[in-house]
Scaffold this active site. Structure first.
Site, short mmCIF file in Angstrom:
data_model
loop_
_atom_site.label_atom_id
_atom_site.label_comp_id
_atom_site.label_asym_id
_atom_site.label_seq_id
_atom_site.Cartn_x
_atom_site.Cartn_y
_atom_site.Cartn_z
N ALA A 86 0.84 -1.20 0.00
CA ALA A 86 0.00 0.00 0.00
C ALA A 86 0.87 1.24 0.00
CB ALA A 86 -0.92 0.01 1.22
N ASP A 87 0.32 2.33 -0.53
CA ASP A 87 1.00 3.61 -0.49
C ASP A 87 -0.03 4.72 -0.45
OD1 ASP A 87 3.88 4.78 -0.84
OD2 ASP A 87 2.56 6.06 -2.03
#
Length: 217
Positions: A86-87
């Site tokens: 995730a970012d």
């Protein structure tokens, strides 16, 4: 975690490709059993200007964070592993706002966001590993969540006081909505957990669809 997804996950090892304390807390909150591995992918080497928009940028980073962990899995590690990358980025008026590493940068960022509405984008990549030898056999689902956040008009004194708490340092947009930063936020439109760093409802939905699809094949 609700029973339909819990039952589907019984035969899988779940890896969060992140060292984020916020993401780990969200996962624990719903009872996910998982291990964490910080991704070796160098996100600082990726130029956001090379992408058409922020959603493509975070989707790219999330995928490559997860993929780097998949490449590092040992041959004797349990197969049927799920790796999640995730970012999260903050976007103000089309410009990606990075994490501040100094008090001065945090003050600059918060001054910019004061009294304005910005967007929070989180890209999530889910890779179901069925083969360490044949990458083509793996399954992947990805998505991007967007939340609008409106800041109150902040006085210089308020901004400096918040920055002195050190909470803004190394956080996207220089604030943590789950902490003292909640006092800066006037309203949000969209998923609160996306602003914290991980859109958990949509993740569970996409993960369940992926697992049911694989189960039926």
């Amino acid at each position: 975690m609700l029973s339909p997804l819990r039952e589907l996950l019984q035969q899988y090892q779940l890896i969060l490709a992140s060292s984020s304390s916020q993401r780990k807390a969200i996962w624990r909150q719903i009872g996910l059993k998982f291990t964490t591995k910080a991704s070796p992918f160098d996100e600082e080497s990726v130029n956001p200007n090379d992408f058409a928009d922020a959603s493509k940028f975070v989707e790219y980073l999330a995928h490559h964070k997860a993929e780097a962990i998949v490449r590092d899995l040992e041959r004797n590690e349990q197969l049927k592993t799920i790796v999640v990358g995730a970012d999260t980025v903050i976007v103000d008026n089309g410009k990606i706002i990075g994490k501040p590493h100094t008090h001065a940068k945090a003050i600059e960022t918060l001054t910019r966001l004061s009294g304005r509405t910005h967007n929070v984008f989180t890209g999530v990549s889910i890779i179901l590993v069925s083969s360490l030898q044949n990458k083509e056999g793996n399954r992947e689902a990805s998505f991007v969540s967007r939340t609008e956040v409106e800041f109150a008009s902040l006085s210089e004194e308020t901004i400096k006081s918040y920055v002195q708490s050190d909470e803004p340092l190394n956080k996207a947009g220089a604030y943590g909505i789950q902490g003292l930063g909640a006092t800066l936020v006037k309203s949000i439109k969209g998923d609160y957990y996306n602003v914290v760093g991980f859109p958990i409802q949509e993740f569970c939905e996409k993960l369940e669809i992926l697992l049911r699809t694989c189960k039926s094949e």
